[in-house]
Structure formats: C-alpha cells, structure tokens
Design a protein around this motif. Structure first.
Motif, mmCIF file in Angstrom:
data_model
loop_
_atom_site.group_PDB
_atom_site.id
_atom_site.type_symbol
_atom_site.label_atom_id
_atom_site.label_comp_id
_atom_site.label_asym_id
_atom_site.label_seq_id
_atom_site.Cartn_x
_atom_site.Cartn_y
_atom_site.Cartn_z
ATOM 1 N N PRO A 107 33.654 34.086 30.548
ATOM 2 C CA PRO A 107 33.167 35.102 29.627
ATOM 3 C C PRO A 107 32.232 36.006 30.564
ATOM 4 N N ASP A 108 31.927 37.286 30.287
ATOM 5 C CA ASP A 108 30.887 37.930 30.910
ATOM 6 C C ASP A 108 29.717 37.569 31.022
ATOM 7 N N GLY A 109 29.147 37.622 32.478
ATOM 8 C CA GLY A 109 27.952 37.117 32.728
ATOM 9 C C GLY A 109 28.030 35.752 33.051
ATOM 10 N N GLU A 110 29.054 34.961 33.040
ATOM 11 C CA GLU A 110 29.164 33.445 33.361
ATOM 12 C C GLU A 110 29.087 33.617 34.983
ATOM 13 N N ALA A 111 28.230 32.574 35.327
ATOM 14 C CA ALA A 111 28.139 32.290 36.850
ATOM 15 C C ALA A 111 29.340 31.860 37.493
ATOM 16 N N VAL A 112 29.384 32.551 38.844
ATOM 17 C CA VAL A 112 30.408 32.268 39.903
ATOM 18 C C VAL A 112 29.727 31.669 41.100
ATOM 19 N N TYR A 113 30.400 30.695 41.565
ATOM 20 C CA TYR A 113 29.770 29.912 42.665
ATOM 21 C C TYR A 113 30.698 30.031 43.874
ATOM 22 N N GLY A 142 30.314 26.402 53.508
ATOM 23 C CA GLY A 142 30.104 24.878 54.040
ATOM 24 C C GLY A 142 29.785 23.975 53.163
ATOM 25 N N ASN A 143 28.566 23.235 53.163
ATOM 26 C CA ASN A 143 28.493 22.230 52.096
ATOM 27 C C ASN A 143 27.671 22.606 51.072
ATOM 28 N N ILE A 144 27.551 23.835 50.726
ATOM 29 C CA ILE A 144 26.734 24.361 49.654
ATOM 30 C C ILE A 144 27.404 25.339 48.711
ATOM 31 N N LEU A 145 27.198 25.274 47.629
ATOM 32 C CA LEU A 145 27.406 26.309 46.541
ATOM 33 C C LEU A 145 26.382 27.547 46.621
ATOM 34 N N ILE A 146 27.007 28.694 46.449
ATOM 35 C CA ILE A 146 26.033 29.834 46.362
ATOM 36 C C ILE A 146 26.448 30.682 45.393
ATOM 37 N N LYS A 147 25.795 31.187 44.339
ATOM 38 C CA LYS A 147 25.874 32.168 43.179
ATOM 39 C C LYS A 147 26.238 33.282 43.781
ATOM 40 N N ARG A 148 27.199 33.800 43.205
ATOM 41 C CA ARG A 148 27.963 35.263 43.695
ATOM 42 C C ARG A 148 28.303 36.066 42.403
ATOM 43 N N ASP A 149 28.327 37.181 42.845
ATOM 44 C CA ASP A 149 28.566 38.219 41.582
ATOM 45 C C ASP A 149 30.363 38.026 41.654
ATOM 46 N N ARG A 150 30.644 37.960 40.204
ATOM 47 C CA ARG A 150 32.175 37.610 39.869
ATOM 48 C C ARG A 150 32.929 38.717 40.334
ATOM 49 N N GLU A 151 32.713 39.931 40.326
ATOM 50 C CA GLU A 151 33.617 41.207 40.820
ATOM 51 C C GLU A 151 33.633 40.907 42.202
ATOM 52 N N SER A 152 32.626 40.514 43.033
ATOM 53 C CA SER A 152 32.800 40.495 44.600
ATOM 54 C C SER A 152 33.596 39.277 45.002
ATOM 55 N N VAL A 153 33.553 38.287 44.450
ATOM 56 C CA VAL A 153 34.333 37.019 44.474
ATOM 57 C C VAL A 153 35.640 37.330 44.377
ATOM 58 N N LYS A 154 36.000 38.153 43.280
ATOM 59 C CA LYS A 154 37.174 38.410 42.671
ATOM 60 C C LYS A 154 37.920 39.436 43.850
ATOM 61 N N LYS A 155 37.232 40.343 44.185
ATOM 62 C CA LYS A 155 37.813 41.377 45.019
ATOM 63 C C LYS A 155 38.063 40.715 46.573
ATOM 64 N N GLU A 156 37.258 39.840 46.922
ATOM 65 C CA GLU A 156 37.398 39.048 48.138
ATOM 66 C C GLU A 156 38.687 38.323 48.106
ATOM 67 N N LEU A 157 38.795 37.607 47.113
ATOM 68 C CA LEU A 157 40.040 36.789 46.434
ATOM 69 C C LEU A 157 41.456 37.683 46.699
ATOM 70 N N GLU A 158 41.408 38.561 46.052
ATOM 71 C CA GLU A 158 42.551 39.684 46.054
ATOM 72 C C GLU A 158 42.909 40.248 47.433
ATOM 73 N N GLU A 159 41.757 40.519 48.073
ATOM 74 C CA GLU A 159 42.046 40.816 49.581
ATOM 75 C C GLU A 159 42.739 39.940 50.570
ATOM 76 N N LYS A 160 42.264 38.685 50.131
ATOM 77 C CA LYS A 160 42.689 37.493 50.958
ATOM 78 C C LYS A 160 44.005 37.350 50.419
ATOM 79 N N LYS A 161 44.477 37.302 49.192
ATOM 80 C CA LYS A 161 45.927 36.941 48.698
ATOM 81 C C LYS A 161 46.766 38.197 49.127
ATOM 82 N N GLU A 162 46.201 39.422 49.457
ATOM 83 C CA GLU A 162 47.128 40.729 49.858
ATOM 84 C C GLU A 162 47.716 40.391 51.350
ATOM 85 N N ASN A 163 46.210 39.973 52.050
ATOM 86 C CA ASN A 163 46.344 39.591 53.391
ATOM 87 C C ASN A 163 47.479 38.516 53.752
#
Length: 118
Positions: free
Chosen positions: A48-54, A58-79
């Motif tokens: 749902p909108d506003g839901e946290a994405v981590y 390394g060994n820690i989880l960092i809270k991140r903006d959902r769209e930036s994580v999504k964009k990063e993953l899409e770029e990784k997938k494309e590469n």
C-alpha cells in the motif's frame, strides 16, 4: 593426425568446453537473479502507498523510499538482462567453435587413416 596434433585438439576442446560451462553457469545465475528481482518488484508493487520499504546493507536494514528502491531494482534487472544476452551470444560462439573443432578432428582423423593405411 600425429599424436601432438591430437593432444593440441584435445586441449583446445577441453578449454573451449570449460569456457562454455562457465559461461552457461554465469548466465543461469543471472537468470535466477532476474527472477528474484522480478519477485521483489512484484512485492513492492503490491505494498500500500506509504508502506515502509527496507533495503539490506551489510548486516543492517535501512528504510528507503519505495520508488528509489524500485528504480534501482529495475536498473539492475535491465543490466542483468543485457549481460544475459551477451552471455548467450558467447555460448553460441563457443558452441560453434567446439563443433568446428570436432569436425576438424574427425576430418584429420579420417585423412590420417586413409594416408596411414596405404
């Protein structure tokens, strides 16, 4: 075909076969990674909108903006998909070299039998 020639062919064939195996393994690993990325992207989309994405760093989880994580993953997938295509081309080239080398070995062997038996 002399013994030295047959050893050269065998070594070359072994080297090409090993390169093909390693290339295939690398491609398969990337394909698995792409499937994993697709699964994660699907999960992110279903949040749902506003839901946290981590994001694991390394060994820690960092809270991140959902769209930036999504964009990063899409770029990784494309590469990864580009690398998969490159590896497929390499596999095809290696398979062609192996086939050509085997054909040469058979022809040399047949020529040796014909000239060696007379």
């Amino acid at each position: 075909m002399s013994e030295g020639e047959s050893v050269d062919y065998a070594e070359k064939l072994e080297g090409l076969t090993e390169q093909l195996r390693a290339t295939t393994e690398e491609r398969q690993n990337l394909e698995l990674e792409v499937k994993d990325i697709e699964r994660v992207l699907s999960e992110i989309e279903s949040l749902p909108d506003g839901e946290a994405v981590y994001h694991m760093v390394g060994n820690i989880l960092i809270k991140r903006d959902r769209e930036s994580v999504k964009k990063e993953l899409e770029e990784k997938k494309e590469n990864d998909n580009l690398m998969i295509q490159t590896l497929k081309q390499r596999e095809d080239a290696l398979a062609g070299e192996i086939t050509k080398l085997r054909r040469e070995m058979v022809l040399k062997s047949q020529a040796f039998r014909v000239t060696g038996s007379s």
